[in-house]
Motif scaffolding. Structure first.
Motif, PDB file in Angstrom:
ATOM      1  N   ILE A 508       0.892  -1.222  -0.002  1.00 30.57           N
ATOM      2  CA  ILE A 508       0.048   0.128  -0.112  1.00 30.57           C
ATOM      3  C   ILE A 508       0.797   1.138  -0.149  1.00 30.57           C
ATOM      4  N   LYS A 509       1.967   1.194   0.768  1.00 30.90           N
ATOM      5  CA  LYS A 509       2.741   2.399   0.935  1.00 30.90           C
ATOM      6  C   LYS A 509       3.390   2.546  -0.258  1.00 30.90           C
ATOM      7  N   ASN A 510       4.004   1.582  -0.919  1.00 30.52           N
ATOM      8  CA  ASN A 510       4.659   1.499  -2.304  1.00 30.52           C
ATOM      9  C   ASN A 510       3.706   2.207  -3.452  1.00 30.52           C
ATOM     10  N   ASN A 511       2.538   1.691  -3.206  1.00 29.87           N
ATOM     11  CA  ASN A 511       1.416   2.188  -4.276  1.00 29.87           C
ATOM     12  C   ASN A 511       1.429   3.816  -4.146  1.00 29.87           C
ATOM     13  N   ILE A 512       1.106   4.272  -2.681  1.00 24.22           N
ATOM     14  CA  ILE A 512       1.038   5.431  -2.557  1.00 24.22           C
ATOM     15  C   ILE A 512       2.278   6.644  -2.931  1.00 24.22           C
ATOM     16  N   SER A 513       3.475   6.096  -2.750  1.00 24.83           N
ATOM     17  CA  SER A 513       4.571   6.795  -3.044  1.00 24.83           C
ATOM     18  C   SER A 513       4.530   6.872  -4.594  1.00 24.83           C
ATOM     19  N   GLN A 514       4.256   5.791  -5.499  1.00 26.22           N
ATOM     20  CA  GLN A 514       4.021   5.861  -6.990  1.00 26.22           C
ATOM     21  C   GLN A 514       2.961   6.801  -7.318  1.00 26.22           C
ATOM     22  N   TYR A 515       2.142   6.906  -6.563  1.00 26.73           N
ATOM     23  CA  TYR A 515       0.765   7.668  -7.058  1.00 26.73           C
ATOM     24  C   TYR A 515       1.433   9.286  -6.726  1.00 26.73           C
ATOM     25  N   LEU A 516       2.112   9.528  -5.788  1.00 26.81           N
ATOM     26  CA  LEU A 516       2.517  10.684  -5.668  1.00 26.81           C
ATOM     27  C   LEU A 516       3.523  11.180  -6.811  1.00 26.81           C
ATOM     28  N   VAL A 517       4.758  10.375  -6.742  1.00 26.75           N
ATOM     29  CA  VAL A 517       5.430  10.587  -7.974  1.00 26.75           C
ATOM     30  C   VAL A 517       4.967  10.978  -9.011  1.00 26.75           C
ATOM     31  N   SER A 518       3.780  10.161  -9.369  1.00 26.58           N
ATOM     32  CA  SER A 518       3.201  10.254 -10.849  1.00 26.58           C
ATOM     33  C   SER A 518       2.379  11.632 -10.812  1.00 26.58           C
ATOM     34  N   ASN A 519       2.239  12.451  -9.670  1.00 26.50           N
ATOM     35  CA  ASN A 519       1.583  13.500  -9.695  1.00 26.50           C
ATOM     36  C   ASN A 519       2.532  14.536  -9.448  1.00 26.50           C
ATOM     37  N   GLY A 520       3.801  14.338  -9.747  1.00 28.20           N
ATOM     38  CA  GLY A 520       4.751  15.529  -9.769  1.00 28.20           C
ATOM     39  C   GLY A 520       5.541  15.780  -8.321  1.00 28.20           C
ATOM     40  N   PHE A 521       5.146  14.802  -7.374  1.00 29.62           N
ATOM     41  CA  PHE A 521       6.054  14.916  -6.133  1.00 29.62           C
ATOM     42  C   PHE A 521       7.370  14.352  -6.149  1.00 29.62           C
TER      43      PHE A 521
END
Length: 809
Positions: A508-521
């Motif tokens: 879950i945490k890895n998916n959240i990280s990927q989501y944030l990176v894909s949104n410019g974080f």
């Protein structure tokens, strides 16, 4: 720690070049982080030669300039415009050729270029001593008295030496290697298998007393913190500049030359690892040196001119009336050596590392002496270092050794006796190391073998090996010198697989990280240690008992300062549009209870969408952050996410708390988001609005649905939307309206949406107009008007009763 290649070769013979030496030291545990080539004269006088002035005439267009021709060995005389008043034909001079890079005594380096000066061609430069780093005089050019060969290299004439400085990242346990001799000892061990290279220490056998007039005595009152105190008086010194060899040696390792006395103590410190301190003997009141602690609140002015208040725990070197020095840390402003000093008392001591470390941190003083005392120095080298320094001072300052060495050593530090088992060594190494090799390594490290028996060795560990206290420490010493690279990898290896209980959470945490990176974080990682001055509420801080510094004295109760610090770093470098996140742990104290929580923290500032060709752009705001937080929490699969306005904190305004709910469990708050206060942003030089969110993701995961997916049918019946407009107090927020709505109608109400907020004309002062839409749906039938009106009436009644709303019909 900086170590000189040439300096090392004074103590042990080796043929490795600097790069090989760096690799060898790194392999044995002394990691060389950087190697730099240096010269005894900066720049090495490259491109500079000796020349002969052939002609010298006045410049036709400048009164203070001369036109010269110079034979610089180039085949054709050079035309050089010179501004020195002492230039004349027939002189032997120093000439910088075109392309030479000069390193002046002061100022930035510059390159010599062919140019025209007041209309006349100049093909080089005749040099003054300050222009090439030979001195500080700019009174005129250098004029050599002897005959020279034009074109001869200036580097040969001035005997420029090339050296290599190795910067070693010394670990705290390797106090024994905090000197050139200490590093040379490791080289002796590395060379033990190949050569008979022996460590050669400077000879002090000629040490003897010249006169016996010294009156100074020593009284050690604190034998616990002062393990050994040695001293010697030296009279009739001439305090002045150091000889060139000493200046060059210290400059090479980054030490500035002060005078011949202080330079000698610094030289011996870097040579032996033993800190020394020189007192002006004529300023020692009562001719008595007393080692003790001073009362709390005693004022003491250190060498840097700062007045410091003693806490009462510091070990001090005093005379009969006042303190002269913070022992092992820093000298006093009134007791040190000056150009007028004629007699000195030279101190060489061994102090308790704990005492020195506490004092150094207490007063935020880091010195070469405290660096070594904190790690532990060799009590058995104090007298040798004293003799070495005294002989050097006698040689370069023309002093006389006055009386015998005073040596207070009440309880001798004995060697540690340990046993090394060969089978244990080979088990840890995973490889059989020959007994003869082990013995050679230990002897080269100056570890004495007391008894050699079939199963192992009985060893006597000298005190300078402060980190060797157990058998495993001896094994580490042998293995690091033997070389981990020399231990072959096993042909077969076994891997033990364990059950990863938190695999789901990790995913879950890895998916959240990927989501944030894909949104410019961008993800960042910061230190868990911060300064307590960043936080107003001191009661919840978890303080460090023995902090590395006053700026790292508490465990962080919030990650906001770390994120703001990163934002400041970017903003100051013209990168103001930021989206950062960090996974980390925060630490809080509630009375006697300590709390650790892993959190996901986000910070956004500047533009969300960059400006386009039409001048349009979109700023980051609280609503974008709220949407991000909601999307993040959806990864934990809650049934419901709700928000509640919260009172502003010491860091945030417009604060919302986020709660999640699943099944029949109670809602749980799992995060906070809000706008960072302007006052806090100002301290980080950030001008744009900045928004921050912190989410306790572990709590959110614990509240989420992690069983099988629940399937629902596609709705069979139509949804119904009804709008409602009302006037409310300005203090009422949307979250309250949403909460009341779902509390009032639990069955049919599926969604509430805010689509308009208005303040202004025709709205009373202190009020605002809200427009909401309500989505109603029944799983079993099509809703009738009567049912819909009943729900809407209930909602209007609830708003009027609980919020004093004026419903606009």
């Amino acid at each position: 720690m900086k170590v000189s290649y040439n300096w090392l070769k004074k103590y042990i013979a080796f043929d490795w070049d600097a790069a090989t030496l760096a690799q060898k030291l790194t392999d044995c545990g002394l990691e060389v982080e950087h190697v730099e080539q240096t010269e005894s004269i900066k720049g090495g006088l490259k491109g500079i030669v000796l020349g002969k002035v052939l002609t010298c005439e006045k410049h036709p267009n400048a009164d203070k300039l001369s036109l010269t021709t110079v034979d610089a060995g180039t085949g054709t005389p050079l035309n050089i415009v010179c501004g020195a008043p002492n230039v004349a034909a027939g002189q032997s001079v120093v000439v910088a050729l075109e392309g030479a890079m000069l390193y002046p005594a002061e100022g930035e380096p510059f390159e010599i270029k062919q140019s025209k000066i007041r209309g006349e061609l100049s093909q080089g430069m005749i040099c003054a001593e300050d222009e090439i780093g030979l001195g500080n005089s700019h009174a005129g050019i250098i004029v050599l008295n002897e005959e020279i060969t034009p074109g001869a290299l200036a580097s040969d004439y001035y005997k420029v030496e090339t050296d290599y400085i190795l910067e070693i990242g010394l670990t705290p346990n390797r106090a024994d290697a905090a000197s050139h001799i200490g590093v040379a000892r490791d080289l002796q061990a590395l060379l033990a298998n190949d050569t008979e290279a022996q460590l050669q220490l400077p000879d002090v056998k000629n040490f003897t007393s010249d006169v016996n007039d010294a009156q100074i005595t020593v009284d050690v009152e604190d034998n616990h913190n002062c393990i050994r105190y040695s001293g010697i008086s030296i009279s009739g010194i001439t305090c002045g500049p150091s000889p060139d060899w000493l200046v060059a040696a210290l400059n090479g390792i980054g030490q500035k030359s002060i005078n011949n006395i202080v330079d000698t103590t610094n030289y011996v410190l870097h040579e032996t690892g033993q800190p020394l301190h020189a007192f002006d003997a004529d300023k020692i009141a009562g001719n008595k040196v007393i080692v003790k602690q001073m009362p709390a609140a005693t004022s003491f002015v250190t060498l840097d001119g700062i007045e410091r208040k003693m806490q009462g725990s510091e070990l001090m070197i005093c005379n009969e009336t006042e303190a002269m020095c913070i022992a092992g840390v820093f000298g006093g402003i009134d007791s040190g050596v000056t150009p007028y000093t004629k007699n000195i008392f030279l101190e060489s001591a061994c102090f308790n590392p704990v005492s020195i470390r506490k004092t150094s941190k207490l007063h935020n003083l880091k010195t070469d002496a405290s660096f070594r005392f904190e790690r532990g120095t060799d009590p058995n080298i104090t007298v040798y270092a004293l003799k070495r320094a005294a002989l050097l001072i006698k040689e370069i300052a023309h002093g006389k050794i006055d009386g015998e060495i005073i040596d207070v050593y009440p309880e001798k530090v004995e060697n540690t006796v340990l046993h090394l088992r060969f089978d244990k060594l080979n088990q840890i190494a995973g490889h059989k190391i020959e007994t003869k090799i082990v013995e050679k390594i230990l002897l080269a490290l100056e570890i004495e073998i007391l008894n050699d028996y079939h199963e192992g060795l009985q060893l006597s560990i000298p005190p300078f090996k402060v980190d060797v206290k157990r058998e495993i420490d001896v094994i580490e010493e042998v293995m690091r010198v033997y070389g981990y690279n020399n231990i072959p990898a096993p042909k077969k290896s076994s891997v033990s697989l364990v059950n990863f209980e938190n695999a789901g959470s990790y995913k879950i945490k890895n998916n959240i990280s990927q989501y944030l990176v894909s949104n410019g974080f961008a993800e960042m990682l910061s230190n868990s240690l911060v300064s307590e001055n960043l936080f107003e509420n001191k009661d919840e801080l978890v303080k460090i008992e023995n902090p590395l510094s006053i700026d790292l004295n508490v465990m962080r109760p919030s990650m906001l300062p770390s994120l703001l610090n990163a934002a400041n770093y970017n903003v100051s470098r013209q990168n103001a549009d930021l989206r950062l996140f960090e996974w980390g742990t925060i630490y809080k104290r509630y009375g006697e209870k300590f709390i650790e929580q892993q959190q996901l923290c986000l910070i956004i500032t500047g533009k969300r969408i960059a400006e386009n060709r039409k001048g349009q752009f979109l700023q980051n705001d609280i609503f974008y952050l709220k949407a991000l937080a909601e999307n993040i929490l959806n990864f934990t699969r809650p049934d419901k996410i709700s928000y509640e306005y919260n009172a502003e904190s010491d860091q945030l305004i417009e604060t919302m708390r986020v709660a999640v709910k699943s099944g029949n469990t109670k809602s749980a708050f799992v995060g906070t988001l809000g706008k960072v206060k302007k006052k806090m942003l100002a301290s980080y030089d950030i001008n744009n609005d900045t928004f921050f969110a912190e989410i306790n993701i572990n709590d959110a995961i614990a509240k989420g649905n992690h069983g099988s997916f629940r399937m629902t049918e596609i709705p069979k019946f139509p949804e119904v939307r009804r709008d409602l407009s009302m006037i409310l107090d300005r203090s009422v927020g949307y979250i309250e309206l949403e909460k009341i709505s779902f509390e009032t109608e639990r069955k049919l109400l599926k969604n509430v949406t805010l689509f308009d907020v208005y303040e202004g004309e025709k709205i009373p002062a202190g009020k605002k107009s809200y427009a909401l839409s309500f989505t109603l749906y029944d799983d079993e039938k099509t809703l009738q008007d009567k049912e819909i009106e009943k729900v809407m009436s209930k909602l209007m009644e609830a708003f009027e009763k609980k919020l004093n709303a004026e419903v606009r019909k």
